[in-house]
Scaffold this motif. Structure first.
Motif, PDB file in Angstrom:
ATOM      1  N   HIS A  62       8.295 -27.418  -1.624  1.00 44.52           N
ATOM      2  CA  HIS A  62       8.687 -27.285  -3.160  1.00 44.52           C
ATOM      3  C   HIS A  62       8.184 -25.960  -3.683  1.00 44.52           C
ATOM      4  N   THR A  63       7.257 -25.207  -3.024  1.00 44.08           N
ATOM      5  CA  THR A  63       7.144 -23.744  -3.647  1.00 44.08           C
ATOM      6  C   THR A  63       8.023 -22.921  -3.396  1.00 44.08           C
ATOM      7  N   GLN A  64       8.619 -23.241  -1.802  1.00 45.09           N
ATOM      8  CA  GLN A  64      10.010 -22.351  -1.652  1.00 45.09           C
ATOM      9  C   GLN A  64      11.048 -22.406  -2.294  1.00 45.09           C
ATOM     10  N   ASP A  65      11.332 -23.599  -2.653  1.00 38.16           N
ATOM     11  CA  ASP A  65      12.504 -23.919  -3.678  1.00 38.16           C
ATOM     12  C   ASP A  65      12.480 -23.604  -5.179  1.00 38.16           C
ATOM     13  N   ASN A  66      11.268 -23.806  -5.410  1.00 34.50           N
ATOM     14  CA  ASN A  66      11.035 -23.532  -7.112  1.00 34.50           C
ATOM     15  C   ASN A  66      10.005 -22.526  -7.479  1.00 34.50           C
ATOM     16  N   TYR A  67      10.034 -21.717  -6.564  1.00 34.08           N
ATOM     17  CA  TYR A  67       9.088 -20.516  -6.818  1.00 34.08           C
ATOM     18  C   TYR A  67       9.411 -19.523  -8.056  1.00 34.08           C
ATOM     19  N   GLU A  68      10.601 -19.225  -8.144  1.00 35.23           N
ATOM     20  CA  GLU A  68      11.186 -18.484  -9.183  1.00 35.23           C
ATOM     21  C   GLU A  68      11.089 -19.213 -10.364  1.00 35.23           C
ATOM     22  N   ALA A  69      11.501 -20.582 -10.643  1.00 28.66           N
ATOM     23  CA  ALA A  69      11.436 -21.262 -11.746  1.00 28.66           C
ATOM     24  C   ALA A  69       9.888 -21.422 -12.455  1.00 28.66           C
ATOM     25  N   LEU A  70       8.861 -21.702 -11.248  1.00 31.17           N
ATOM     26  CA  LEU A  70       7.509 -21.785 -11.711  1.00 31.17           C
ATOM     27  C   LEU A  70       7.003 -20.587 -12.306  1.00 31.17           C
TER      28      LEU A  70
ATOM     29  N   ASN B 277      17.334 -34.435  -7.962  1.00 34.68           N
ATOM     30  CA  ASN B 277      16.256 -33.838  -8.443  1.00 34.68           C
ATOM     31  C   ASN B 277      14.974 -34.180  -7.593  1.00 34.68           C
TER      32      ASN B 277
ATOM     33  N   ASN C  41       8.205 -19.774 -15.822  1.00 34.82           N
ATOM     34  CA  ASN C  41       7.610 -20.612 -16.790  1.00 34.82           C
ATOM     35  C   ASN C  41       6.179 -20.399 -16.840  1.00 34.82           C
TER      36      ASN C  41
ATOM     37  N   TYR D  15       3.595 -20.696 -14.484  1.00 30.10           N
ATOM     38  CA  TYR D  15       2.868 -21.775 -13.564  1.00 30.10           C
ATOM     39  C   TYR D  15       2.427 -20.737 -12.331  1.00 30.10           C
TER      40      TYR D  15
END
Length: 341
Positions: A279-287, A95, A290, A292
């Motif tokens: 970080h934005t590229q990997d977690n854009y959909e999750a952010l 993680n 939620n 964010y």
């Protein structure tokens, strides 16, 4: 008389003419200056054996260590520390695959402050903004309040077990406090740099950072004060180099040894931007799912401003520095010598 001349009257053989340059057919390559000016001449020269070049490189390193012992010591400590952390402490976690980049960014910024405190030759610190240092100090102290009493904004790799990120932030705060104390005392005693900067600029940056920090704060850690404090420190850290850029736009002299501070500050900001880009590229959909969006846009904008101001600071420092001017003047002299040849 015979046409066969005696050996004493025979003409001496002419020396072979210098080869013409492939890029400049009208010019002949003569000596070192022409070989420096022409890349073909440089490529055609035989390379020196590695055994001959290694002692020369070692001699250059020894001279650099003798002339700048503090700089060499800081470089050695940083390199050894990075190797120790990589071989002995760092272990990848599922993680937190890229969290080590944040620790590296904090280490580079800490090294930049150490260079600023221990390696600058002038105690007056010409060309250095006092407001910028105060903004850095406030931002780092505020960020400590979120990293020591919570785990939301601390890198989650194995270095978190030894509080490496927090220790780097504490060392940075101590170095900034030491530099501010010394620089303020010397400038007050010698009446240097008084009235060049307006403290209203620092107040304005703090107010803007408070507003943007409240609007862009995260809501995922169940701690409103910690989320607000961290985002406030990010915005103030991003705006901190603004007074420094403004000061260098009208400055005529800078402390040449501060080039290490400018270089490592730029490296730290580029590494920080690389982490958030990844970080934005990997977690854009999750952010996005939620909610964010505001936090994501805020951190991206703050990072962009931070990198832009740092690039502007490094460019203006290089433009004002006499060292970079002498290098440019030396290049012009080589071009002029090449034209004469």
């Amino acid at each position: 008389c015979s046409r066969t001349s005696s050996p004493s009257h025979s003409k001496a053989p002419r020396a072979p003419r210098a080869p013409r340059c492939a890029l400049h057919p009208r010019r002949r390559t003569r000596g070192r200056a022409a070989s420096l000016a022409c890349p073909v001449a440089v490529a055609s020269r035989p390379l020196e054996p590695l055994g001959r070049r290694f002692p020369a490189a070692m001699q250059a390193v020894q001279e650099a260590v003798k002339s700048r012992p503090k700089t060499s010591a800081l470089y050695a400590v940083f390199i050894v520390s990075c190797l120790y952390v990589y071989r002995g402490l760092w272990q990848p976690r599922a993680n937190a695959q890229w969290d080590w980049v944040l620790t590296l960014s904090a280490g580079l910024q800490c090294l930049a402050f150490a260079m600023l405190v221990l390696d600058t030759r002038s105690q007056v610190a010409e060309g250095l903004s006092e407001i910028t240092l105060w903004a850095f100090f406030i931002a780092h102290v505020t960020r400590l309040s979120t990293t020591f009493w919570g785990k939301g904004y601390v890198p989650e790799d194995s270095t978190a077990d030894v509080y490496l990120y927090q220790m780097l932030e504490v060392v940075s705060v101590c170095l900034l406090a030491l530099k501010l104390l010394g620089m303020t005392t010397v400038r007050t005693m010698h009446d240097v740099g008084q009235g060049m900067e307006r403290w209203s600029g620092l107040i304005a940056m703090v107010v803007v950072s408070i507003v943007l920090g409240w609007l862009c704060k995260s809501t995922g850690h169940s701690d409103v004060m910690a989320d607000f404090s961290w985002m406030f420190s990010m915005w103030l850290d991003a705006l901190a180099l603004g007074p420094q850029v403004q000061l260098l736009m009208k400055a005529t002299q800078v402390d040449e040894s501060a080039v290490h501070f400018a270089s490592f500050t730029l490296a730290s900001n580029l590494v920080f931007a690389a982490f958030w880009a990844r970080h934005t590229q990997d977690n854009y959909e999750a952010l996005s799912e939620n909610g964010y969006h505001t936090f994501l846009y805020g951190i991206v904008c703050a990072t962009g401003i931070r990198v832009f101001l740092c690039l502007a600071y490094f460019y203006l420092f290089a433009k004002t520095s006499q060292v970079f001017r002498s290098v440019k003047r030396h290049n012009y002299e080589l071009c002029a010598l090449d034209e004469e040849l």
